[in-house]
Every structure is written in structure tokens, then in C-alpha cells.
Design an enzyme around this catalytic site. Structure first.
Site: not given
Ligand SMILES: NC(=O)c1ccc[n+]([C@@H]2O[C@H](COP(=O)([O-])OP(=O)(O)OC[C@H]3O[C@@H](n4cnc5c(N)ncnc54)[C@H](OP(=O)(O)O)[C@@H]3O)[C@@H](O)[C@H]2O)c1
Length: 421
Positions: A118, A120, A189
Site C-alpha cells: 500500500g 509504504i 507481493k
Molecule cells: N483497496 C486497497 O486498499 C488496495 C490497496 C492496494 C492495492 N489495491 C489494488 O487496487 C486494485 C483495485 O482494488 P479495489 O479494492 O479498489 O477494488 P474495487 O473497490 O472493486 O474497485 C475496482 C474498480 O474497478 C472498476 N471496474 C471493475 N471492473 C471494471 C470493468 N470491467 N470496466 C470498468 N471498470 C471496472 C470498478 O467500477 P465500479 O466502481 O463502477 O464497480 C471499481 O471502480 C486491485 O488490483 C487491488 O489489488 C487495492
């Protein structure tokens, strides 16, 4: 991310030497309440259209998933000569080399600070701050969900399922927590960090992976009585046995001594330790997930690109160009030496302890302490835990092999390594 770019716009412009402007946004549902007003920005229904826009220099992918739309977007962006910033560890662990080769050839940037731990700055810390060092060993707490569950079990004495359910309710665990609790997310990771730290090609498939689902409140209490906490540790190191450089990578719950810095990493926090041959031990610690820390890492990558940093003079996302990376063979765990905690769940009958200790003796494993928990579980089973003296891991595997199928064992033994200095 949008909130961060809007809130810190003038500071970012001064640091980056130019403003960072959001040209367009895309997601599945345009009308979803995202806690931020996106009406001022152009909207693309099809996110791959972002890659073709003339007013876009960098595409930020925050969709997730190793393949599918995220990978299509990433390939498209690079093909259109755009740099790519992503938080997607699954995609980088599986396709990072391909994407790095594409960006190296296109002379655009690929950056993924938010994908590992995240907020870091560990990718930056290893690629830049520790660039002059040979790194022998790297390990850490790479999954905030598991760390939250384990430290809550420790604080409350509650069992795994109970704490997982609460973590899901308050947003510390996903509705489908499999990737986190089975260790896959930490393995993604670790594979990425290994490539940066050791200059080796990403080898996610060779990460030995065990999650935390078998850890019980009794294991945590037992570890506590021996002055350890239990943490899910990702560990990668060079195995030079036989004059060959092989790479050992494993994600497994470990016993961590009370006085080790990682024993004090609680809740959803992440921490990474890297041992450099000149810098010594480096410890990176902070929030491993969440909107703010993730946005902080994503925007730091954008600022780097705005400053003209495409990944060093050689334009290499992993600090070494893909063509110069070694393809190290995986090292077997049996080469390693260490102390282990082994928990047996056994039928309460005479001779069981003798059977276990005989297998240990026959495999040359020396037992430092053996604890039989007095109380019977409901089903007439008893927990027997032991700590071994330092020795080859191959010995413990051999002893467990000798015990395979033993009628007195109610379930396969649980082995956790004890984290050394
Ligand atoms: N959450 C964290 O703290 C965190 C930390 C580090 C890394 N990550 C990484 O960040 C990425 C996203 O994680 P998240 O937790 O933020 O997931 P999430 O809340 O499910 O967000 C995914 C986003 O992608 C969009 N999306 C999904 N499928 C799509 C498609 N086919 N076309 C267009 N847009 C699409 C969704 O749109 P809608 O909102 O309209 O559904 C949403 O805005 C992952 O790779 C995760 O490993 C997350």
C-alpha cells in the site's frame, strides 16, 4: 486518488514541476456514489478508450484481477505510448515481465508502488534507496487482512472464524477473503519484491504458500507462553548452496520472538525488512491498504513520471532491464536451517508421544521443548506442541513423512518456522 490530486493540487504541481490533471475517468457504474464529485471530468464507458486519448500521458489502472479488463487496459495503454501506473499486484506478479518488456521497448514508464504494501514506499526504497546493495534476504508482513486477524486473535483470545467474520463486517476483509487468508496476495507481493531486490525474473509459481486458516486460538496462546507472536511472513532469500544462486520464496505463518521488530506490527499494518550488504537491515513499515495510503503511492508514481523518471536511465521498472535479469531456479526449503514449531492434534491414548518423539529421533530432529496441553478438546483430542532446536528443515519434513498415516494423529501436523534474527 481523485480526492488526493484535488486536495494537494498546488503542492503536487510544485513538487512535480507541472500540474497533474485528470483527463478522464472510467468505471462500471457512472452514477455510483464514490464520495467525490467526478462530474467535472470526462467519462469513458469503455475504459480502454482512455488509452487512445490524445490528452492522456499516463493511464492509472485500479481495476484489479491478474487478467481480464485490467490486463487489456495495461497492454493497450503501452501500445498507445502511454505510461502505466497500477496498484494491481496480481497482474504484476503474473504479467509484470511482459509489461516491463513492452514499456522498456516503448520508452514509457510502468510503476506499481501501490501494488506492494500500500502506502509504504518499499518499491522505491529498494529500486532507488538500496540500489547500491546486494540484498541477501527480504521478509515481511505483506497482508494487512491476515495481520489484522492474527493480532485480533492475539488480543482477544478468539478463534479464527469468529475474527474473520468480524473483519468482513468492518471492512478489514473482503466478502471473499480467499486470496488474503490463503496467502496468495502476500505471495504476489513477495514475488514482485524478489524481482526488484534480487534482480531475478518474477517467479510467482515457485512461492511456497500457506495461509492462516489453520491457526487456532490455542496456537496463539501456546506461542505466547513461549514468548512469540504468530505472523504471516513472506520470506525470500538467495540460497548459494553448491555454488549456485537459487531463490527461496515462501509465505507461511511464523513464530516471531517478542523482541523482534515485526512482533510489534499489529492490525492492518505491513512491514518489510531488507538486508543490504552495505546498508544493513532496512525496515519499511506503514499502512498496507486503504484509500489514503494507496492513493499516496499511486500519486507518488505519477509525480515521478511528471518529473521525467521513466524508471532510471535504463528505463527498467524492476530496476534491472528484463533482458539483464537472472532466471534463478527455485531453492528447495530443505536446504534451510532453522527452528520450527510443530503442533500435533492427537488421540488421547498411551504411546502417542513416544511415537512422535521416535519419528523426530529417526529423522535427526532435536526437540528443544515439548508441551502437551492438559485439557481434552470436545472430541477427545489433545494438542501437543513442540519447538525444535536449530537444524535443517529437511529433518522436520522427514519426521513428518515418517508420521504420515499414523492412526494417533487426528489431522496433519501444523508447522511454523521460528523467525530468526
Ligand atoms: N483497496 C486497497 O486498499 C488496495 C490497496 C492496494 C492495492 N489495491 C489494488 O487496487 C486494485 C483495485 O482494488 P479495489 O479494492 O479498489 O477494488 P474495487 O473497490 O472493486 O474497485 C475496482 C474498480 O474497478 C472498476 N471496474 C471493475 N471492473 C471494471 C470493468 N470491467 N470496466 C470498468 N471498470 C471496472 C470498478 O467500477 P465500479 O466502481 O463502477 O464497480 C471499481 O471502480 C486491485 O488490483 C487491488 O489489488 C487495492
Amino acid at each position: 486518488m481523485i480526492r488526493l490530486i484535488e486536495t494537494n493540487a498546488s503542492l503536487i504541481a510544485r513538487r512535480a514541476g507541472r500540474p497533474i490533471v485528470i483527463s478522464a475517468v472510467s468505471a462500471r457504474d457512472r452514477n455510483k456514489d464514490r464520495g467525490v464529485d467526478i462530474s467535472a471530468y470526462a467519462w469513458e464507458d469503455d475504459m480502454t478508450a482512455m488509452a487512445a486519448r490524445n490528452d492522456v500521458d499516463v493511464v492509472v489502472e485500479l481495476v484489479g484481477g491478474a487478467d481480464g479488463p485490467a490486463l487489456t487496459l495495461a497492454r493497450n495503454a503501452i501500445a498507445h505510448g502511454k505510461s502505466l501506473v497500477t496498484a494491481n499486484k496480481a497482474m504484476i506478479a503474473h504479467h509484470g515481465l511482459e509489461l516491463a518488456e513492452l514499456t522498456e521497448a516503448a520508452r514509457v514508464a510502468l510503476k506499481f508502488e501501490a501494488a506492494v504494501a500500500g502506502g509504504i514506499p518499499v518499491v522505491k526504497g529498494l529500486r532507488e534507496g538500496a540500489a547500491a546493495n546486494a540484498i541477501q534476504r527480504l521478509y515481511g508482513i505483506l497482508n494487512g487482512t491476515c495481520n489484522f486477524i492474527l493480532s485480533t486473535m492475539e488480543d482477544t483470545g478468539r478463534d479464527f472464524d469468529d475474527v474473520l467474520a468480524e473483519a468482513q463486517l468492518n471492512g478489514y476483509a473482503e466478502a471473499d477473503p480467499t486470496f488474503d487468508i490463503e496467502g496468495t496476495d502476500a505471495a504476489h507481493k513477495l514475488a514482485i519484491l524478489s524481482a526488484i531486490a534480487f534482480g531475478t525474473k518474477i517467479d510467482f509459481a515457485s512461492v511456497e504458500t500457506a495461509g492462516i486458516t489453520r491457526i487456532s486460538a490455542a496456537d496463539i496462546a501456546q506461542a505466547d507462553s513461549l514468548r512469540y507472536v504468530i505472523r504471516l511472513i513472506g520470506m525470500a532469500e538467495i540460497d548459494g548452496e553448491g555454488g549456485m544462486n537459487r531463490l527461496f520464496q515462501r509465505v507461511q505463518p511464523h513464530l516471531v520472538p517478542f523482541d523482534h521488530p515485526l512482533a510489534h506490527v499489529d492490525g492492518a499494518t505491513n512491514a518489510v525488512v531488507a538486508e543490504g550488504n552495505f546498508a544493513g537491515r532496512l525496515l519499511f513499515q506503514g499502512a498496507g491498504a486503504g484509500d489514503g495510503p494507496t492513493a499516496s503511492a499511486v500519486v507518488a508514481d505519477l509525480i515521478d513520471i511528471a518529473r521525467g523518471d521513466l524508471g532510471g536511465a535504463a528505463g527498467a521498472p524492476f530496476s534491472i532491464r528484463v533482458s539483464d535479469m537472472e532466471a534463478m531456479l527455485p531453492a528447495p526449503s530443505g536446504h534451510r536451517r532453522g527452528r520450527a514449531y510443530i503442533r500435533f492434534t492427537v488421540a488421547d491414548r498411551p504411546g502417542v508421544l513416544a511415537e512422535i518423539t521416535a519419528a523426530m529421533r529417526d529423522a535427526g530432529v532435536s526437540i528443544e521443548s515439548l508441551i502437551q496441553k492438559g485439557e481434552l478438546e470436545e472430541d477427545g483430542k489433545v494438542m501437543v506442541a513442540m519447538v525444535t532446536h536449530e537444524g535443517p528443515e529437511a529433518g522436520v519434513s522427514e519426521a513428518l513423512h515418517l508420521l504420515e498415516g499414523a492412526a494417533s494423529l487426528a489431522e496433519p501436523p501444523l508447522v511454523m518456522q521460528i523467525l530468526g534474527d
